[in-house]
Design a protein around this motif. Structure first.
Motif: not given
Lengths: 385, 448, 553
Positions: C278-285
């Protein structure tokens, strides 16, 4: 009446916040960035150049002690000076003609050539209500008379320069201790029986707590919505950690707090102590916050992380550590120590805070003081579709 | 479209060869492929011609002309925007335009049929083709004496995406993590050909007994098996031969190889993914490792999946992936997103070619000794087109190929490229493909 | 041409659906004929990653596996069935060899070797055939799932002797011999073997050894233990009472939970997580840890409901009892404190009514697995819902699609708006209307599985209809699946395929449809009951014959 929510360790009664709209609530955060607030976006604040870096400090210190120039040059050239810090440069202080450990006795050397930052803009607050020649204007609030003299001292030393996006390198190194130590928490409370309005609230308290657990990180940074327990250590209650103020247009601004003193992590820094402190927090669309706390800090406290690791730190390029102490003392703005030497002991400084949403669990009540809202980032805000 | 040649026999010649049965073929080898065309390099190093397959998904997506107007030499030709990054290597590559896959009325399974047709030679009625891919037939031919018949990397983090198939259509998975790739090639089992001392390890010697015991189990384990299961066990025993060879190679003092250097640093572990910057990083690290594997003669055949078929490459922080863009950006518009991704692909293609060319081997470069085939799964991805599927070659395969040309294949089956590549490596074959994908026509224009 | 193709796809799909509707209706099954289970051809399966891991754990205890498994292949929606087509590639064997050496090294580790090898060599620097024989015949029997033949044992002893001699170390010989066992086709491939069926002239059944391995793979997801092997070797497993005793023992064992886990991990396609990011910036959790724990959560939820509580299979779609770690709780936004430094500890919780989540569909694992890395995919989610839980296959997309309708939705549209554009395209609509509406029910869960109420700034409408039953959101869809007879019919078919390691024959399918489902329905949809019913039916072990009268394969 405010709802008390319990999270007993064994049988867990869950409180879930999504969907609970008609209830009083507070909001918790865990601090993810804590650093001197510097604004060194370019070199324009240092028209006379930077303060000396490791090999320069080594060169003039050794020269002052009478080392032959050829030997100095050889050591500098071969990059060996780092290891000589521990043995020679660190004992460059002179007291009654005898060598002393300079980091413990920073006044035992002649005044080193620390260059002050001369920019116009810096972060913080007008703490004394005056606009003086050494004051900054805050680039975000445009407030004039911002007192942040520590930023002038540190602003031309490579290792202590930084911006909001790229915090001070020196802090980052030490920040690793925070990651392994106690988390720091903030709780925002509106003190009334209504949901917290992150845009406008009149009677708000923001309280700092030390968490029992270490902060939880993942590959993408601080994990959000983790639950931290307030550290029940009795010593912590001696601290004064609450700000009062209001939220206007999504920004919390505190009144002046006589003292904001919090017990941090032993390995990072035992204590932080701000006099005449003010806090400003901007609540972010992703559920986190970014803000500043400013006040007058003891110069010994600011000096601690430099002195603590000095031989290594100076060798790695922290700048002239003794010089940092002397400059802090020279530009300190309050609290004259009459008993000792009649010098001022506190200097104005601003720190920047970034925090992500967290749940705060109170051991004494078995749960958080109020229901807390889970905050998720909202990807569609960032998504370029 | 050119009429497909009708051939007398529909029997797939290759199949017979690869089953291991004795198929005697009178094959009209092109003379230039025979030994004698430079047996050794000028410095006496034996010629070791290598093969590399570099795959990218989605073809070219901007809906504009990606191939040059002019055919023949690329000298003085300005390359169209999407392939402009190849300008720096254009004398070392060939551009092949208008290669098609002809499905004979069978369904076009988007992002699959294209590479099945070109690379396995067949458009299947069902989902899979039970035939080996071109790279496998080449590595079977040239990889016999090396530690790995073939080594494959996937740069997007997914080991399951592969366009390489063994006989029977068994997919070969790829390494996704450079650290694991390093361990596999240059870990404890690596024998440095340039080491001053060589002492066979008695512990490794003893391991030969494991192989012979496993071989002895063959008869019993194959008892009562049906044909399909027996074939699966055959594959196991084929794999066992590679394991045996790997042990033997650990026990034999290798010939010194001047160009071989064991890479010093084992790459760090990191989270591989199809996020563009991560994929590019993986591509770079994998490229270096595979090149070193070629230089150290650990393998002679490498596979690089730069992006997957149906590539979900995505810029960090953006929700929409390349594949989705390729169906969403109107063909009539400027197609900025698609152009961005296809140019990122050609940039990396150029980087790969340059990287191979940067390694000296005797008086030439690794690229000179290699044939690189670079191709894709689609023509225009917007419609999953099977026409004009982009393809390139790079390198001169030890002087067997010419470069610096653009050839218009005018709708010919894409199997012509695979056939030519296989013939360069002396795979005994004069026809490749089934039905309309069958061809016996070498792309002679690029043969030196 | 495009139209025709589209129609053909839809037609085939709907015809299939109609047949299964009629056939799977409970009434039909209840009145159906009392057919016998015919059995089917012999299969040879490669051990799946899960089966390999479980076997190693059962035989050698807690050892580390240092290699990488070749990706398992899936057929008829199951790895366990794909395994009947899987082979071992050179790269795959290299990894098996690496893992085997690593496991064997741990077995002979001076600190641990006495746990495994009960005898001591006369001379630790030389071969000792007696001690080697004692250990290798025991280990070999567990790994080959039968006693080694004399020839096999001789081969093993030869390896042990050569290793001991060359290395001057008895235990190195043992290490090599264990490596050989673990890389042998006899270990890596599970072969069905047939013998004449004494009860039916000219017919065949599985040998007792094949029976034992089929049982343990079904009920434990692992190889037979020594007791089951004993029962197979003594003939006990060939008697009805002996079979019942062993099946009940296997179900009562703690390993049964591992078996149920293995089935659901396979059914839920959890192996596909290897390609999920998952994109780390959009979905940091979302992180690799969260992904691992999300799978674990789903399997714990299912095992707790179906094994520990012996509950109704259908309840996995609605259950509010689950387990989370404090770390995983953060991904759900649930307050749950972890003890100092321990955010990995599993805790049982019951979701409060205020939470929108209920059942496995609303858990992170399902939402995250069937999504892109930047945004959700109602199509993938809908496809998975149909294929995984309802056994409805969706055909591949048609070629040469005109995407102009799709793009008309515009860049700032919500997922529902973008997806509804499919409906305007006749070539796409046929299949997409089976997938997308169902997938849209999960739009409240973003691509990382986190709950949300808006998409592209617009409120999410997660309502829809499944087989005539309306629902408002994902938990409503869960209830609809819970009540849908296709879901239970699907599970019987899938589990049966899993049990035999190949797609069921027509005869077997009939029995599953007419008999197994009826019996399972009557028993209240207990998973242990379903597995027991299969395992005790003599037809489960029957082998069909080919034209020549030999066992079919």
């Amino acid at each position: 009446m405010r709802k008390q929510i319990a999270i007993p360790a064994a049988a867990l009664a869950l409180t879930l916040c999504a969907g609970q709209v008609a209830q009083a609530e507070s909001k918790g955060y865990v601090i993810s960035v804590w650093s001197q607030a510097m604004n060194n976006v370019d070199d324009s604040g240092c028209p006379e150049g930077k303060s000396p870096i490791a090999h320069e400090v080594f060169a003039y210190s050794m020269k002052g002690l009478g080392m032959a120039q050829a030997d100095i040059e050889r050591m500098v050239k071969s990059q060996e000076f780092g290891q000589h810090y521990r043995e020679q440069a660190s004992m460059r202080g002179r007291k009654d003609g005898k060598p002393v450990f300079v980091y413990k006795h920073p006044l035992s050397v002649p005044e080193p050539p620390i260059k002050l930052e001369q920019g116009k803009e810096g972060f913080g607050f007008n703490l004394d209500g005056k606009v003086g020649p050494m004051d900054y204007t805050d680039p975000l609030t445009k407030e004039a008379g911002v007192d942040n003299l520590a930023a002038r001292v540190f602003g031309c030393i490579d290792r202590t320069r930084g911006t909001l996006d790229a915090p001070v390198g020196n802090t980052q190194l030490r920040w690793l201790h925070y990651i392994e130590g106690n988390s720091w928490l903030l709780e925002v409370d509106n003190n009334r029986d209504a949901p917290l309005d992150m845009q406008n609230e009149d009677n708000v308290t923001v309280t700092y707590y030390r968490g029992q657990q270490s902060p939880v990180l993942s590959a993408s940074g601080f994990q959000r919505n983790v639950t931290y327990t307030i550290d029940p250590n009795k010593n912590l209650t001696k601290a004064t950690t609450t700000f009062k103020g209001r939220i206007k247009d999504g920004v919390f601004l505190s009144e002046v707090t006589p003292q904001f003193k919090f017990i941090a992590s032993t390995r990072l820094q035992p204590i932080y102590d701000f006099k005449q402190a003010r806090l400003r927090l901007k609540f972010q669309p992703d559920g986190g916050l970014q803000g500043f706390v400013g006040g007058y800090l003891p110069i010994t406290m600011i000096y601690f992380p430099f002195g603590d690791y000095a031989a290594q730190g100076e060798g790695l390029g922290s700048g002239d550590v003794a010089g940092i102490y002397q400059a802090l003392q020279k530009y300190a703005d309050t609290d004259i120590d009459k008993a000792k030497n009649g010098k001022r002991t506190r200097i104005s400084q601003t720190w920047t805070i970034t925090a992500v949403p967290a749940f705060i669990d109170r051991p004494e009540t078995g749960g958080p003081s109020r229901p807390q809202r889970a905050e998720a980032p909202r990807p569609d805000r960032y998504a370029v579709r | 479209m050119r009429a497909t040649e009708r051939l007398l026999s529909r029997r797939r010649v290759m199949h017979g060869v690869l089953q291991g049965s004795a198929v005697t073929l009178a094959l009209p080898f092109l003379d230039c492929f025979l030994d004698g065309n430079g047996v050794a390099l000028a410095d006496g190093t034996p010629r070791r011609v290598r093969f590399a397959h570099w795959f990218f998904g989605n073809g070219f997506t901007a809906g504009k002309q990606w191939w040059p107007d002019k055919t023949g030499s690329l000298k003085g030709v300005t390359l169209p925007e999407e392939i402009a990054p190849l300008e720096v290597v254009k004398d070392k590559i060939n551009i092949l335009s208008h290669m098609n896959v002809l499905p004979d009325g069978k369904p076009n399974r988007p992002h699959v049929t294209g590479w099945q047709g070109t690379w396995q030679g067949t458009v299947p009625a069902g989902a899979t083709v039970s035939a080996p891919s071109v790279d496998t037939m080449i590595s079977d031919q040239i990889g016999g004496g090396t530690r790995f018949k073939s080594l494959g990397a996937s740069c997007t983090g997914n080991p399951g995406t592969s366009v390489s198939f063994l006989d029977g259509g068994v997919a070969q998975s790829n390494e996704v993590n450079p650290a694991a790739m390093y361990a596999r090639i240059f870990g404890a089992d690596f024998t440095d050909p340039n080491a001053a001392n060589f002492t066979p390890d008695p512990k490794v010697m003893a391991k030969r007994s494991v192989i012979s015991a496993l071989k002895d189990q063959r008869t019993a384990v194959e008892l009562d098996l049906g044909a399909a299961d027996r074939q699966r066990l055959d594959q196991y025993f084929t794999s066992l031969r590679q394991l045996e060879q790997q042990i033997d190679m650990q026990l034999t003092k290798p010939e010194p190889l001047q160009a071989c250097v064991r890479p010093k640093d084992n790459p760090d572990e990191y989270a591989v993914s199809d996020q563009l910057d991560v994929t590019i990083r993986t591509h770079k690290l994998m490229g270096q490792l595979l090149a070193h594997a070629l230089l150290c003669d650990q393998t002679r055949s490498i596979r690089m999946m730069f992006s997957d078929s149906t590539p979900n490459l995505r810029v960090a922080g953006e929700a929409t992936s390349y594949h989705t863009w390729s169906h969403q950006e109107p063909l009539t518009g400027p197609q900025e997103k698609c152009k961005f991704y296809s140019m990122q692909t050609t940039i990396q293609m150029a980087e790969f070619v340059k990287m191979l060319d940067s390694f000296k081997e005797g008086d030439s470069t690794l690229l000179d000794q290699t044939l690189v085939v670079m191709n894709s799964d689609n023509g225009l991805a917007f419609t999953h087109s099977l026409s004009n599927i982009p393809a390139f070659t790079a390198g001169r395969a030890g002087g067997l190929l010419k470069t610096g040309m653009h050839l218009d294949l005018a709708g010919d089956p894409g199997t012509r490229l695979g056939l030519t590549a296989m013939q360069v490596f002396k795979v005994p074959i004069n026809k490749f493909g089934t039905n309309s994908m069958e061809t016996s026509r070498t792309i002679t224009e690029i043969v030196a | 041409m495009r139209k025709a193709l589209g129609k053909r796809h839809i037609g085939a799909l709907l015809a299939g659906a109609a047949i299964s509707m009629a056939a799977l209706g409970l009434g039909v099954a209840a009145d159906g004929p009392q057919g016998e289970l015919s059995g089917g051809p012999l299969a040879m399966r490669r051990l799946t990653e899960d089966q390999y891991r479980n076997t190693i754990k059962d035989v050698f205890g807690d050892v580390t596996l240092g290699g990488r498994f070749e990706p398992d292949t899936r057929d008829a929606q199951l790895i366990a069935v794909g395994a009947a087509k899987a082979t071992v590639t050179p790269g795959g064997l290299e990894q098996y060899d690496r893992m085997a050496m690593g496991i064997a090294q741990q077995v002979v580790d001076p600190a641990r070797r006495d746990e495994y090898i009960s005898c001591k060599p006369a001379n630790a620097k030389a071969p000792d055939q007696a001690c080697a024989r004692a250990f290798l015949s025991k280990a070999g029997r567990l790994l080959f799932r039968r006693p080694l033949t004399e020839a096999e044992l001789a081969g093993e002893l030869q390896i042990a002797a050569e290793g001991a001699t060359k290395a001057g170390d008895f235990y190195y010989g043992i290490q090599l011999a264990v490596t050989a066992l673990l890389t042998s086709p006899n270990f890596l491939f599970v072969q069905d073997r047939a013998e004449p069926d004494p009860d039916r002239a000219g017919a065949y059944r599985l040998t007792a050894q094949s029976k034992a391995q089929r049982l343990s793979l079904l009920l434990w997801g692992s190889s037979p233990d020594a007791e089951l092997l004993r029962a197979s070797e003594s003939g006990e497993l060939s008697t009805s009472a002996g079979l019942t005793r062993q099946v009940d023992r296997l179900i009562a064992s703690p390993r049964f939970a591992a078996g149920v886990r293995a089935y659901f991990a396979d059914m839920l396609h959890f192996d596909m997580f290897r390609a999920v990011s998952k994109d780390a910036a959009l979905y940091p959790n979302y992180s690799a840890d969260i992904a691992k724990q999300a799978q674990e959560q789903a399997l714990r939820t299912i095992v707790d409901e179906l094994v520990v509580r012996n509950g109704d299979y259908r309840d996995i779609f609605t259950v509010r009892d689950t387990q989370v770690t404090p770390l995983l709780a953060s991904a759900y936004g649930i307050p749950l404190a972890g003890k100092w430094g321990d955010f990995q500890q599993w805790r049982s919780i019951r979701l409060p009514d205020s939470m929108p989540q209920a059942g496995v569909l609303t858990q992170i694992s399902f939402a995250a697995l069937h999504s892109g890395s930047g945004k959700t995919s109602p199509t993938l989610r809908g496809k998975a819902l149909r294929e995984v839980f309802l056994c409805q296959e969706i055909p591949p997309p048609p070629p040469d699609v005109d995407f102009s309708k799709f793009e008309a939705a515009g860049p700032s549209s919500s997922m529902r708006e973008a997806i509804e554009a499919h409906a305007g395209n006749p070539a796409c609509a046929g299949c997409h209307r089976l997938m997308d509406p169902l997938g849209l029910a999960l739009e409240n869960y973003d691509t990382s599985g986190q709950f949300r109420t808006r998409d592209a700034g617009k409120p999410i409408d997660a309502s829809g209809i499944l087989d005539g039953v309306s629902y408002k959101d994902a938990s409503g869809l869960g209830q609809a699946l819970h009540d849908n007879p296709r879901a239970t019919a699907c599970l019987t078919t899938r589990l049966y395929n899993y049990a035999i390691g190949r797609p069921a024959t027509n005869g077997e399918r009939e029995w599953v449809r007419d008999q197994l489902l009826k019996d399972w329905t009557a028993s209240g949809y207990k998973i242990s009951g379903l597995m027991r019913r299969i395992a005790l039916d003599p037809g489960f072990y029957r082998v069909t014959t080919d034209k020549s009268g030999a066992p079919a394969s």
